[in-house]
Design an enzyme around this catalytic site. Structure first.
Site, PDB file in Angstrom:
ATOM      1  N   TYR A  15       0.837  -1.202   0.000  1.00 42.68           N
ATOM      2  CA  TYR A  15       0.000   0.000   0.000  1.00 42.68           C
ATOM      3  C   TYR A  15       0.868   1.246   0.000  1.00 42.68           C
ATOM      4  CZ  TYR A  15      -2.990   3.447   2.398  1.00 42.68           C
ATOM      5  OH  TYR A  15      -3.659   4.579   2.785  1.00 42.68           O
ATOM      6  N   ASP A  35       9.785  -7.479  -4.141  1.00 45.89           N
ATOM      7  CA  ASP A  35       8.638  -7.853  -3.324  1.00 45.89           C
ATOM      8  C   ASP A  35       8.363  -9.341  -3.569  1.00 45.89           C
ATOM      9  OD1 ASP A  35       6.081  -5.937  -2.098  1.00 45.89           O
ATOM     10  OD2 ASP A  35       5.803  -8.084  -2.352  1.00 45.89           O
ATOM     11  N   LEU A  63      12.861 -11.583   0.452  1.00 43.76           N
ATOM     12  CA  LEU A  63      14.109 -11.024   0.994  1.00 43.76           C
ATOM     13  C   LEU A  63      14.900 -12.069   1.767  1.00 43.76           C
ATOM     14  CD1 LEU A  63      13.101  -7.432   2.144  1.00 43.76           C
ATOM     15  CD2 LEU A  63      14.384  -8.113   0.134  1.00 43.76           C
ATOM     16  N   SER A 128       7.268   2.556  12.918  1.00 48.68           N
ATOM     17  CA  SER A 128       5.868   2.763  13.284  1.00 48.68           C
ATOM     18  C   SER A 128       5.778   3.345  14.687  1.00 48.68           C
ATOM     19  CB  SER A 128       5.135   1.418  13.246  1.00 48.68           C
ATOM     20  OG  SER A 128       3.911   1.508  13.940  1.00 48.68           O
ATOM     21  N   ALA A 129       4.735   4.071  14.920  1.00 50.89           N
ATOM     22  CA  ALA A 129       4.536   4.644  16.265  1.00 50.89           C
ATOM     23  C   ALA A 129       4.242   3.554  17.280  1.00 50.89           C
ATOM     24  CB  ALA A 129       3.389   5.635  16.230  1.00 50.89           C
ATOM     25  N   TYR A 153       4.491  -7.988  16.356  1.00 46.11           N
ATOM     26  CA  TYR A 153       4.669  -7.036  15.234  1.00 46.11           C
ATOM     27  C   TYR A 153       5.396  -5.808  15.737  1.00 46.11           C
ATOM     28  CZ  TYR A 153       3.787  -3.080  12.251  1.00 46.11           C
ATOM     29  OH  TYR A 153       3.949  -1.945  11.511  1.00 46.11           O
ATOM     30  N   LYS A 157       9.463  -4.085  14.952  1.00 43.09           N
ATOM     31  CA  LYS A 157       9.808  -2.707  14.594  1.00 43.09           C
ATOM     32  C   LYS A 157      10.828  -2.155  15.589  1.00 43.09           C
ATOM     33  CE  LYS A 157       7.306  -1.734  10.965  1.00 43.09           C
ATOM     34  NZ  LYS A 157       7.950  -1.658   9.651  1.00 43.09           N
ATOM     35  N   TYR A 180       5.234   6.330  11.728  1.00 44.22           N
ATOM     36  CA  TYR A 180       3.873   6.779  11.463  1.00 44.22           C
ATOM     37  C   TYR A 180       2.913   5.704  11.946  1.00 44.22           C
ATOM     38  CZ  TYR A 180       5.802   4.733   7.140  1.00 44.22           C
ATOM     39  OH  TYR A 180       6.500   3.969   6.224  1.00 44.22           O
ATOM     40  N   PHE A 181       1.596   5.967  11.818  1.00 47.50           N
ATOM     41  CA  PHE A 181       0.700   5.006  12.452  1.00 47.50           C
ATOM     42  C   PHE A 181      -0.515   4.667  11.607  1.00 47.50           C
ATOM     43  CE2 PHE A 181       0.566   2.658  16.184  1.00 47.50           C
ATOM     44  CZ  PHE A 181      -0.747   2.490  16.613  1.00 47.50           C
ATOM     45  N   ASN A 202      -7.882  -2.386   9.080  1.00 51.21           N
ATOM     46  CA  ASN A 202      -7.895  -1.052   9.679  1.00 51.21           C
ATOM     47  C   ASN A 202      -9.251  -0.372   9.600  1.00 51.21           C
ATOM     48  OD1 ASN A 202      -4.877  -1.355   8.291  1.00 51.21           O
ATOM     49  ND2 ASN A 202      -4.916  -0.703  10.415  1.00 51.21           N
TER      50      ASN A 202
HETATM   51  P1  NAD Z   1       1.821  -3.900   2.824  1.00 50.75           P
HETATM   52  O1  NAD Z   1       1.594  -5.247   3.432  1.00 50.75           O
HETATM   53  O2  NAD Z   1       0.808  -3.312   1.929  1.00 50.75           O
HETATM   54  O3  NAD Z   1       3.232  -3.893   2.043  1.00 50.75           O
HETATM   55  C1  NAD Z   1       4.311  -4.687   2.502  1.00 50.75           C
HETATM   56  C2  NAD Z   1       4.901  -5.372   1.272  1.00 50.75           C
HETATM   57  O4  NAD Z   1       6.008  -6.176   1.686  1.00 50.75           O
HETATM   58  C3  NAD Z   1       3.884  -6.303   0.591  1.00 50.75           C
HETATM   59  O5  NAD Z   1       3.790  -5.975  -0.773  1.00 50.75           O
HETATM   60  C4  NAD Z   1       4.470  -7.699   0.794  1.00 50.75           C
HETATM   61  O6  NAD Z   1       4.211  -8.532  -0.319  1.00 50.75           O
HETATM   62  C5  NAD Z   1       5.961  -7.387   0.947  1.00 50.75           C
HETATM   63  N1  NAD Z   1       6.690  -8.417   1.720  1.00 50.75           N
HETATM   64  C6  NAD Z   1       6.348  -8.951   2.915  1.00 50.75           C
HETATM   65  N2  NAD Z   1       7.224  -9.893   3.259  1.00 50.75           N
HETATM   66  C7  NAD Z   1       8.179  -9.937   2.288  1.00 50.75           C
HETATM   67  C8  NAD Z   1       9.363 -10.709   2.078  1.00 50.75           C
HETATM   68  N3  NAD Z   1       9.741 -11.658   2.950  1.00 50.75           N
HETATM   69  N4  NAD Z   1      10.097 -10.487   0.952  1.00 50.75           N
HETATM   70  C9  NAD Z   1       9.710  -9.543   0.051  1.00 50.75           C
HETATM   71  N5  NAD Z   1       8.596  -8.789   0.181  1.00 50.75           N
HETATM   72  C10 NAD Z   1       7.835  -8.986   1.297  1.00 50.75           C
HETATM   73  O7  NAD Z   1       2.120  -2.904   4.042  1.00 50.75           O
HETATM   74  P2  NAD Z   1       2.088  -1.302   4.026  1.00 50.75           P
HETATM   75  O8  NAD Z   1       0.840  -0.869   4.709  1.00 50.75           O
HETATM   76  O9  NAD Z   1       2.443  -0.787   2.683  1.00 50.75           O
HETATM   77  O10 NAD Z   1       3.297  -1.024   5.042  1.00 50.75           O
HETATM   78  C11 NAD Z   1       4.586  -0.761   4.516  1.00 50.75           C
HETATM   79  C12 NAD Z   1       5.485  -0.525   5.712  1.00 50.75           C
HETATM   80  O11 NAD Z   1       4.937   0.534   6.510  1.00 50.75           O
HETATM   81  C13 NAD Z   1       5.595  -1.751   6.621  1.00 50.75           C
HETATM   82  O12 NAD Z   1       6.938  -1.838   7.091  1.00 50.75           O
HETATM   83  C14 NAD Z   1       4.649  -1.413   7.780  1.00 50.75           C
HETATM   84  O13 NAD Z   1       5.040  -2.047   8.986  1.00 50.75           O
HETATM   85  C15 NAD Z   1       4.829   0.083   7.862  1.00 50.75           C
HETATM   86  N6  NAD Z   1       3.674   0.762   8.466  1.00 50.75           N
HETATM   87  C16 NAD Z   1       2.414   0.542   7.964  1.00 50.75           C
HETATM   88  C17 NAD Z   1       1.323   1.188   8.583  1.00 50.75           C
HETATM   89  C18 NAD Z   1      -0.070   0.968   8.070  1.00 50.75           C
HETATM   90  O14 NAD Z   1      -1.011   1.188   8.859  1.00 50.75           O
HETATM   91  N7  NAD Z   1      -0.233   0.577   6.823  1.00 50.75           N
HETATM   92  C19 NAD Z   1       1.522   2.040   9.677  1.00 50.75           C
HETATM   93  C20 NAD Z   1       2.831   2.239  10.126  1.00 50.75           C
HETATM   94  C21 NAD Z   1       3.909   1.593   9.512  1.00 50.75           C
HETATM   95  C1  WQD Z   2      -7.952   2.569  14.400  1.00 50.70           C
HETATM   96  C2  WQD Z   2      -8.939   2.698  15.498  1.00 50.70           C
HETATM   97  C3  WQD Z   2      -9.482   0.620  16.592  1.00 50.70           C
HETATM   98  C4  WQD Z   2     -11.202  -1.235  13.089  1.00 50.70           C
HETATM   99  C5  WQD Z   2      -2.924  -0.408  13.577  1.00 50.70           C
HETATM  100  C6  WQD Z   2      -1.767  -1.200  14.059  1.00 50.70           C
HETATM  101  C7  WQD Z   2      -0.536  -0.321  14.092  1.00 50.70           C
HETATM  102  C8  WQD Z   2      -0.360   0.413  12.783  1.00 50.70           C
HETATM  103  C9  WQD Z   2      -1.623   1.065  12.269  1.00 50.70           C
HETATM  104  C10 WQD Z   2       1.519  -0.490  11.600  1.00 50.70           C
HETATM  105  C11 WQD Z   2      -8.545   1.812  16.666  1.00 50.70           C
HETATM  106  C12 WQD Z   2     -10.701   1.188  15.865  1.00 50.70           C
HETATM  107  C13 WQD Z   2     -10.614  -0.316  13.924  1.00 50.70           C
HETATM  108  C14 WQD Z   2     -12.530  -1.653  13.346  1.00 50.70           C
HETATM  109  C15 WQD Z   2     -12.597  -0.188  15.240  1.00 50.70           C
HETATM  110  N1  WQD Z   2       0.157  -0.462  11.785  1.00 50.70           N
HETATM  111  N2  WQD Z   2     -11.306   0.193  14.987  1.00 50.70           N
HETATM  112  N3  WQD Z   2     -13.191  -1.105  14.430  1.00 50.70           N
HETATM  113  O1  WQD Z   2      -5.215  -0.042  15.717  1.00 50.70           O
HETATM  114  O2  WQD Z   2      -4.609   2.426  15.453  1.00 50.70           O
HETATM  115  O3  WQD Z   2      -3.148   0.656  14.455  1.00 50.70           O
HETATM  116  O4  WQD Z   2      -2.649   0.099  12.279  1.00 50.70           O
HETATM  117  O5  WQD Z   2       2.369   0.053  12.205  1.00 50.70           O
HETATM  118  O6  WQD Z   2       0.555  -1.165  14.348  1.00 50.70           O
HETATM  119  O7  WQD Z   2      -2.024  -1.602  15.402  1.00 50.70           O
HETATM  120  O8  WQD Z   2      -5.389   1.165  13.482  1.00 50.70           O
HETATM  121  O9  WQD Z   2      -7.143   1.318  11.807  1.00 50.70           O
HETATM  122  O10 WQD Z   2      -6.855  -0.858  13.143  1.00 50.70           O
HETATM  123  O11 WQD Z   2      -7.771   1.158  14.253  1.00 50.70           O
HETATM  124  O12 WQD Z   2     -13.205   0.253  16.236  1.00 50.70           O
HETATM  125  O13 WQD Z   2     -13.118  -2.490  12.611  1.00 50.70           O
HETATM  126  O14 WQD Z   2     -10.231   2.246  15.060  1.00 50.70           O
HETATM  127  O15 WQD Z   2      -9.865   0.144  17.848  1.00 50.70           O
HETATM  128  O16 WQD Z   2      -8.744   2.542  17.817  1.00 50.70           O
HETATM  129  P1  WQD Z   2      -4.647   1.052  14.889  1.00 50.70           P
HETATM  130  P2  WQD Z   2      -6.809   0.629  13.097  1.00 50.70           P
END
Ligand code: NAD
Ligand code: WQD
Length: 349
Positions: A15, A35, A63, A128-129, A153, A157, A180-181, A202
């Protein structure tokens, strides 16, 4: 062509990563993307090709396959690595901790070993936060404690952040660590969300699936928290703002960045080696308020039911983004209303 900086992006079809490719290619960098498609699909590559008019160099590689990854390092002289690839579902990490440690820790170490072997020392890490200890109270700042994380998870991080800090202090790595979160929505031309068939993890994808009749009702995880309306409070950032923050971070610290002139020159080459920034909007909203804001846009009710809390949830998570504002000259500018309108357009297709 050959004076372009070459950037290895891991997790590119994800994403966030796929948006990053667009930003970097448009900012005159060459991206090489890796990927294993474990949480994404090749359709994203077709979407990127449509936007850019060409396909970036892509390798479907896990990877953990160090031999294949080494071949890629042999064929390119990378200037930077942007490390997005990760398994990121909190609930899944609690069910399969060893898979998360293998996938997120072991392969990161293999990547860092190859970076050292080929003299690639610059990395932007997608952290991530979640690393902030639960006893910290929001707004969170970069100097707050980051231990005592409460699920595999979040632990992965935290561990990689600390390993990168050691590599910066003892092996000459130069690290930008971005926390970020809650990224929401996507580039206006985004065609592939996280696979629409999957049950989302989410809040916003869930709300949008209910708003567009794809799911019956939203489960609100608990309404007994000491917050403004007893439901969770979060800071939601538009993914396009998030990517802009990554780009600004890279350009500020990249010694040869095409945009270097736009930042005050650094005194000496190694002025920093490990820098952390919160990339957040700096505004927070509760779950119920997010539902109300969405109803205003879609002009209909969102059905929801209050259910029990999720084990790992924290009541309030939002941060103070001052450091990124001041040092990266970056500020999230896309309003929640615009993100919600774009999301609804996408889900209503
Ligand atoms: P995502 O799952 O959409 O993207 C992660 C990608 O990594 C996927 O395309 C997956 O196929 C690839 N991948 C996983 N394992 C692999 C491996 N072993 N080898 C090669 N590729 C691999 O996740 P995202 O939401 O795009 O998140 C990207 C980064 O941002 C992650 O590190 C995630 O922890 C971090 N992040 C995401 C959020 C969020 O809420 N989306 C919030 C904070 C931080
Ligand atoms: C947001 C708020 C839920 C879904 C998660 C991961 C965190 C980070 C971001 C990578 C929360 C509430 C949600 C639902 C709900 N990822 N909720 N009903 O929990 O803040 O964080 O994604 O770093 O590691 O924990 O995000 O979007 O899941 O939830 O009530 O069906 O909405 O309780 O407070 P979250 P979220």
């Amino acid at each position: 062509m050959n004076n372009k900086k070459i950037i290895l992006i891991t997790g590119w079809t994800g994403y966030i990563g796929s948006h990053w490719v667009i930003a970097f290619e448009k900012a005159w960098y060459k991206t090489v993307i890796v990927d294993n498609l474990s949480n994404s699909s090749l359709e994203t590559l077709n979407w990127i090709e449509k936007i850019l008019g060409y396909k970036p160099d892509f390798f479907e590689v896990d990877l953990r396959d160090k031999e294949k990854l080494e071949e890629i390092f042999e064929n390119y002289s990378f200037d930077w690595v942007i490390h997005f690839a990760w398994l990121k579902a909190v609930w899944e990490s609690c069910e399969k901790p060893l898979q998360y440690f293998d996938n997120n820790i072991i392969w990161s170490l293999k990547l860092f070993e190859l970076m050292e072997k080929f003299g690639v020392k610059n990395i932007v890490f997608s952290s991530s936060a979640t690393v902030y200890a639960p006893e910290n109270s929001s707004p969170l700042v970069e100097t707050m404690t980051t231990w005592n994380t409460s699920n595999p998870y979040w632990r992965t991080k935290f561990l990689i952040e600390n390993i990168l800090e050691d590599l910066a202090n003892f092996s000459g790595f130069r690290v930008v660590n971005l926390r970020y979160f809650n990224p929401i929505w996507a580039h206006k031309s985004w065609e592939i969300w996280e696979n629409p068939e999957w049950i989302p993890n989410n809040l916003l994808p869930f709300i949008m699936k209910v708003a567009t009749g794809k799911l019956k009702e939203l489960k609100v995880f608990g309404n007994d928290y000491d917050t403004i309306d007893w439901t969770w409070v979060r800071d939601y950032i538009d993914v396009v703002d998030l990517i802009d923050g990554h780009l600004k971070a890279y350009e500020k610290i990249s010694p040869l960045s095409a945009f270097q002139a736009s930042f005050p020159p650094r005194e000496k080459e190694n002025e920093w080696i490990f820098e952390t920034y919160n990339l957040w909007v700096g505004k927070w909203i509760s779950v119920l308020k997010m539902i109300k804001e969405t109803e205003k846009i879609i002009l209909k009710k969102i059905d929801y039911k209050i259910v029990e809390r999720r084990a790992w949830d924290l009541a309030e998570v939002y941060c103070n983004p001052e450091k990124a504002f001041k040092e990266l000259w970056w500020k999230a500018g896309i309003s929640l209303k615009e993100s919600l309108e774009n999301s609804f357009k996408f889900y209503n297709k």
